[in-house]
Design a protein around this motif. Structure first.
Motif, PDB file in Angstrom:
ATOM      1  N   VAL A 188      -6.301  -8.682  -4.000  1.00 18.77           N
ATOM      2  CA  VAL A 188      -5.592  -7.782  -3.082  1.00 18.77           C
ATOM      3  C   VAL A 188      -4.383  -8.505  -2.483  1.00 18.77           C
ATOM      4  CG1 VAL A 188      -5.759  -6.486  -0.918  1.00 18.77           C
ATOM      5  CG2 VAL A 188      -7.656  -6.429  -2.570  1.00 18.77           C
ATOM      6  N   ALA A 189      -4.591  -9.766  -2.085  1.00 13.07           N
ATOM      7  CA  ALA A 189      -3.505 -10.542  -1.482  1.00 13.07           C
ATOM      8  C   ALA A 189      -2.389 -10.806  -2.482  1.00 13.07           C
ATOM      9  CB  ALA A 189      -4.054 -11.859  -0.935  1.00 13.07           C
ATOM     10  N   ALA A 227     -15.797  -1.980  -5.322  1.00 10.97           N
ATOM     11  CA  ALA A 227     -14.696  -2.622  -4.601  1.00 10.97           C
ATOM     12  C   ALA A 227     -13.459  -1.749  -4.559  1.00 10.97           C
ATOM     13  CB  ALA A 227     -14.355  -3.962  -5.242  1.00 10.97           C
ATOM     14  N   ARG A 264     -17.485  -5.441  -6.918  1.00 14.09           N
ATOM     15  CA  ARG A 264     -17.870  -5.683  -5.527  1.00 14.09           C
ATOM     16  C   ARG A 264     -16.716  -6.337  -4.779  1.00 14.09           C
ATOM     17  NH1 ARG A 264     -19.485  -9.361  -8.842  1.00 14.09           N
ATOM     18  NH2 ARG A 264     -21.153  -8.001  -9.572  1.00 14.09           N
ATOM     19  N   LYS A 265     -16.728  -6.158  -3.477  1.00 17.38           N
ATOM     20  CA  LYS A 265     -15.748  -6.837  -2.635  1.00 17.38           C
ATOM     21  C   LYS A 265     -16.276  -8.224  -2.297  1.00 17.38           C
ATOM     22  CE  LYS A 265     -13.564  -2.784  -0.558  1.00 17.38           C
ATOM     23  NZ  LYS A 265     -13.220  -2.067   0.701  1.00 17.38           N
ATOM     24  N   ASP A 266     -15.520  -9.226  -2.689  1.00 21.39           N
ATOM     25  CA  ASP A 266     -15.880 -10.598  -2.378  1.00 21.39           C
ATOM     26  C   ASP A 266     -14.589 -11.387  -2.186  1.00 21.39           C
ATOM     27  OD1 ASP A 266     -14.913 -10.889  -4.966  1.00 21.39           O
ATOM     28  OD2 ASP A 266     -16.871 -11.293  -5.857  1.00 21.39           O
ATOM     29  N   ALA A 267     -14.690 -12.689  -2.065  1.00 24.47           N
ATOM     30  CA  ALA A 267     -13.510 -13.505  -1.814  1.00 24.47           C
ATOM     31  C   ALA A 267     -12.518 -13.428  -2.967  1.00 24.47           C
ATOM     32  CB  ALA A 267     -13.925 -14.957  -1.556  1.00 24.47           C
ATOM     33  N   ASP A 323       0.838  -1.200   0.000  1.00 22.97           N
ATOM     34  CA  ASP A 323       0.000   0.000   0.000  1.00 22.97           C
ATOM     35  C   ASP A 323       0.869   1.244   0.000  1.00 22.97           C
ATOM     36  OD1 ASP A 323      -2.326   1.403  -0.049  1.00 22.97           O
ATOM     37  OD2 ASP A 323      -3.072   0.724   1.886  1.00 22.97           O
ATOM     38  N   ALA A 364      -5.503 -15.835  -9.706  1.00 25.19           N
ATOM     39  CA  ALA A 364      -6.455 -15.912  -8.600  1.00 25.19           C
ATOM     40  C   ALA A 364      -7.452 -17.050  -8.766  1.00 25.19           C
ATOM     41  CB  ALA A 364      -7.196 -14.586  -8.457  1.00 25.19           C
ATOM     42  N   TRP A 389     -12.063 -10.838  -5.018  1.00 18.53           N
ATOM     43  CA  TRP A 389     -11.385  -9.536  -4.937  1.00 18.53           C
ATOM     44  C   TRP A 389     -10.349  -9.555  -3.817  1.00 18.53           C
ATOM     45  CZ3 TRP A 389     -10.752  -5.662  -8.127  1.00 18.53           C
ATOM     46  CH2 TRP A 389     -10.215  -4.464  -7.645  1.00 18.53           C
ATOM     47  N   ASP A 390     -10.681 -10.150  -2.686  1.00 18.49           N
ATOM     48  CA  ASP A 390      -9.713 -10.256  -1.593  1.00 18.49           C
ATOM     49  C   ASP A 390      -8.473 -11.025  -2.034  1.00 18.49           C
ATOM     50  OD1 ASP A 390     -11.415  -8.876   0.071  1.00 18.49           O
ATOM     51  OD2 ASP A 390     -12.207 -10.670   1.057  1.00 18.49           O
ATOM     52  N   ARG A 391      -8.673 -12.037  -2.880  1.00 17.61           N
ATOM     53  CA  ARG A 391      -7.542 -12.802  -3.396  1.00 17.61           C
ATOM     54  C   ARG A 391      -6.663 -11.922  -4.278  1.00 17.61           C
ATOM     55  NH1 ARG A 391      -3.467 -16.041  -3.094  1.00 17.61           N
ATOM     56  NH2 ARG A 391      -3.107 -17.384  -4.891  1.00 17.61           N
TER      57      ARG A 391
END
Length: 405
Positions: free
Chosen positions: A247-248, A91, A238-241, A72, A109, A243-245
């Motif tokens: 980000v990771a 998201a 949208r933020k979902d699993a 970040d 992903a 999208w989290d992946r």
């Protein structure tokens, strides 16, 4: 909200409540960079944050929201927020060090064994990556004519297809995919839809509002617009699993865009609506004129009424049809290469979307297996006077067809 007809600076009624950034038009969002002012200096240009690390609070918390620069950065966030607003991405957006880094993150992903549908006509670097690297990730990929939704439907593997990757307009043949219709087909099969919208920009097309789940840009191109930044971006509906992946992956794999590049990208974003309008208008002008040129056998541009994807493009693109067009040169491959060799104003260079106009013989670049005809030249229209560009190209075409003595 009432509006007064009184001259600027005067009013015969109480002032209206100011519009929030969520209500601003894209030109205002971009020019104002969401209207943020630096709270310390009151600067109207966001500062450049170069620090790689951040101070912990006495209790070891990070209430500033920043820990370390790999996942970040405040400057990167500023540019991401502007792109997310332009794309209407709930998201948010994630900036990467290149378009390829952003695009490949989406495929990485996925789960092993997943099936992907991709376009036959797409950026050649990603097509090559899918052919070489996807099998190593145990991903199955089918390439289909993405301008035919029924071909997408036929390629669906029930229970296996997890991603449909769209590129529209398709590089370099300017094919047009119906985002809304393909999204409906994909979602019915339980698949996500990602759209490479590099050749359109959020000023001309907002794929997330048409049903896409993710939109990707090579921000190197028109988002930056000055040919001095390599960057990529993903924006999510949208933020979902999933999208989290993403980000990771971006944080854990060290793929974030650096702050200086993000700062330059923000500078480019602030003039994006002006450039997108000018470049699209220039491309349409060239397409119309070159369609009647005796030394051009075909013009590929979705803004032309006889383009097979024109009706779809007119429905899902607003304010223009993009800055990329291709021409097929009468006389074949040799004449096309000679034409590119003779230009003076156009620059023989790879890329798209900069303020300078570029020309390239794509088959030579893409090599064996390319769907690109050997007589095709890809043109990226800049902000020069389109008649100057036309005269330069006309002289090059004429010279390429003049018999040698």
């Amino acid at each position: 909200m009432s509006r007064s007809n009184a001259p600027h600076g005067t009013s015969d009624a109480a002032p209206s409540e100011a519009l929030s950034p969520a209500e601003w038009q894209p030109a205002t969002l971009a020019a104002q960079a969401l209207g943020r002012i630096d709270p310390v200096t009151r600067a109207v240009v966001p500062p450049l944050h170069l620090s790689t690390t951040y101070l912990r609070d006495p209790d070891n918390a990070y209430r500033s929201g920043f820990v370390y620069a790999r996942p970040d950065n405040a400057t990167t966030r500023e540019a991401e927020d502007v792109i997310a607003a332009l794309e209407r991405a709930e998201a948010g957006a994630l900036l990467f060090g290149s378009g390829m880094a952003a695009a490949s993150a989406v495929f990485c992903a996925l789960e092993r064994g997943d099936h992907v549908i991709a376009p036959e006509v797409m950026y050649w670097g990603l097509r090559r990556w899918l052919r070489q690297e996807a099998p190593r990730l145990d991903l199955a990929v089918d390439f289909v004519p993405m301008d035919d939704p029924e071909a997408v439907r036929a390629a669906i593997r029930p229970g296996k297809t997890r991603l449909v990757w769209i590129e529209t307009p398709g590089n370099p043949l300017c094919t047009v995919a119906d985002i809304a219709r393909i999204a409906e087909i994909a979602h019915a099969a339980g698949a996500r839809v990602a759209v490479d919208s590099t050749a359109a920009s959020p000023i001309l097309t907002r794929p997330l509002t048409l049903g896409a789940d993710i939109v990707m840009h090579s921000a190197t191109k028109i988002l930056n617009g000055h040919s001095d930044v390599v960057a990529g971006v993903l924006a999510g509906a949208r933020k979902d699993a999933f999208w989290d992946r993403l980000v990771a992956i971006r944080g854990g794999w060290g793929a974030i865009l650096g702050p200086f590049e993000a700062y330059l990208l923000m500078r480019g974003l602030r003039t994006l609506p002006l450039r997108a309008a000018a470049q699209s208008a220039g491309a349409l002008h060239l397409a119309q004129r070159l369609s009647a040129h005796p030394l051009v056998s075909a013009v590929l541009y979705p803004g032309l009424p006889d383009h097979p994807g024109h009706a779809v493009a007119a429905r899902q693109m607003t304010g223009g049809f993009g800055y990329m067009l291709s021409i097929r040169v009468a006389g074949g491959e040799a004449a096309a290469i000679e034409t590119a060799a003779r230009v003076a104003l156009w620059k023989r260079a790879t890329s798209l979307g900069g303020v300078e106009s570029l020309i390239e013989h794509r088959a030579s670049v893409e090599g064996p297996g390319t769907p690109c005809p050997p007589d095709l030249l890809r043109l990226s229209t800049g902000i020069e006077d389109p008649d100057d560009l036309l005269r330069d190209l006309d002289a090059a075409l004429t010279g390429a067809h003049r018999p040698t003595e």
